[in-house]
Write an enzyme that holds these catalytic residues in place. Structure first.
Site, mmCIF file in Angstrom:
data_model
loop_
_atom_site.group_PDB
_atom_site.id
_atom_site.type_symbol
_atom_site.label_atom_id
_atom_site.label_comp_id
_atom_site.label_asym_id
_atom_site.label_seq_id
_atom_site.Cartn_x
_atom_site.Cartn_y
_atom_site.Cartn_z
ATOM 1 N N TYR A 89 0.829 -11.605 0.236
ATOM 2 C CA TYR A 89 0.749 -12.911 0.903
ATOM 3 C C TYR A 89 0.683 -12.710 2.401
ATOM 4 O O TYR A 89 1.352 -11.825 2.949
ATOM 5 C CB TYR A 89 1.988 -13.758 0.553
ATOM 6 C CG TYR A 89 2.155 -14.980 1.434
ATOM 7 C CD1 TYR A 89 1.368 -16.108 1.253
ATOM 8 C CD2 TYR A 89 3.098 -14.999 2.465
ATOM 9 C CE1 TYR A 89 1.507 -17.230 2.070
ATOM 10 C CE2 TYR A 89 3.249 -16.116 3.283
ATOM 11 C CZ TYR A 89 2.449 -17.224 3.078
ATOM 12 O OH TYR A 89 2.593 -18.322 3.887
ATOM 13 N N HIS A 90 -0.123 -13.536 3.066
ATOM 14 C CA HIS A 90 -0.120 -13.612 4.527
ATOM 15 C C HIS A 90 0.085 -15.063 4.924
ATOM 16 O O HIS A 90 -0.361 -15.983 4.221
ATOM 17 C CB HIS A 90 -1.439 -13.121 5.123
ATOM 18 C CG HIS A 90 -1.712 -11.671 4.895
ATOM 19 N ND1 HIS A 90 -0.769 -10.689 5.123
ATOM 20 C CD2 HIS A 90 -2.830 -11.025 4.451
ATOM 21 C CE1 HIS A 90 -1.300 -9.509 4.835
ATOM 22 N NE2 HIS A 90 -2.540 -9.686 4.437
ATOM 23 N N CYS A 192 2.696 -7.083 -4.796
ATOM 24 C CA CYS A 192 2.435 -5.653 -4.992
ATOM 25 C C CYS A 192 2.721 -5.210 -6.429
ATOM 26 O O CYS A 192 2.980 -4.032 -6.680
ATOM 27 C CB CYS A 192 3.232 -4.813 -4.001
ATOM 28 S SG CYS A 192 2.872 -5.210 -2.279
#
Length: 227
Positions: A89-90, A192
């Site tokens: 996520y960003h 991840c």
């Protein structure tokens, strides 16, 4: 961000340039900028670059991402990143550092053309940076990224992610440190590919660091690994 476009070659061994983007950089723009820059680095007409950005909320899928690990995106954009790794996520409050180095040459303690040494170097760089805020980050075998122990819950959580891509030994993509993002957005993915541990941030750990202070810590820590 302007791309260096010159007929004059860049001297080998020069320190990378550091640039900070203002506002929220569109992810597609970031990919285009990196592609142009690594081509210029490979041709010898641009220097290495550490580019600091923030993105609006989005999920990115690395080359090992499993479709089942995207649980729900609820309007959050989804991108195929082309980097190594799985889902991440960003978003605002997260410092993303895109690192564009020519790994055909040695960088401090990181040997030339050694991907494992490079990823290890990125991890040690993050550990040195967060240590300046009194946070003990750690590496974990088989789990790329940096992990911390929450002093209240005693649970282990991830504070920084790493995803890289190498094109003819010029690296791009990089790291993401959670400064003060909305951690609830991580509920849309299995970060991840690891469901046994959560994610955290400097703010969640009680550290009220500004993004500028985190940037300063990254610059100071860089010399401990890559110079």
């Amino acid at each position: 961000m302007p791309i260096v476009d010159s007929t004059a070659p860049i001297a080998a061994g020069a320190l990378p340039c550091w640039q900070t983007a203002g506002g929220l950089t569109p992810y597609a723009t970031a990919l285009a900028v990196m592609e142009q820059r690594i081509a210029a680095i490979r041709s010898g007409h641009a220097g290495e670059l550490v580019w600091l950005v923030e993105h609006k909320p989005l999920f990115t899928a690395g080359t090992s991402a499993k479709p089942a690990d995207l649980l729900s995106h609820d309007g959050i954009e989804v991108f195929t990143a082309g980097r190594g790794g799985q889902w991440t996520y960003h978003g605002p409050g997260q410092r993303v550092a895109y690192v564009m180095l020519d790994l055909n040459q040695r960088h401090g303690s990181v040997r030339a053309r050694d991907l494992h040494a490079y990823v290890d170097g990125l991890e040690r760089w993050i550990i040195a940076a967060v240590a300046r805020f009194g946070i003990a980050g750690a590496q974990r075998a088989g789990r790329v990224g940096i992990w911390v122990i929450d002093p209240v819950t005693r649970a282990e959580a991830k504070i920084a992610a790493i995803g890289v891509r190498i094109t003819r030994w010029v690296c791009w993509h990089g790291i993401a440190i959670n400064v003060a993002p909305d951690l609830s957005h991580y509920g849309g993915i299995v970060p991840c590919g690891i469901s046994a541990h959560g994610v955290t941030s400097l703010t969640a750990l009680g550290v009220g660091a500004t993004m500028a202070e985190v940037d300063d810590a990254l610059r100071l820590a860089w010399a401990e690994v890559f110079v």
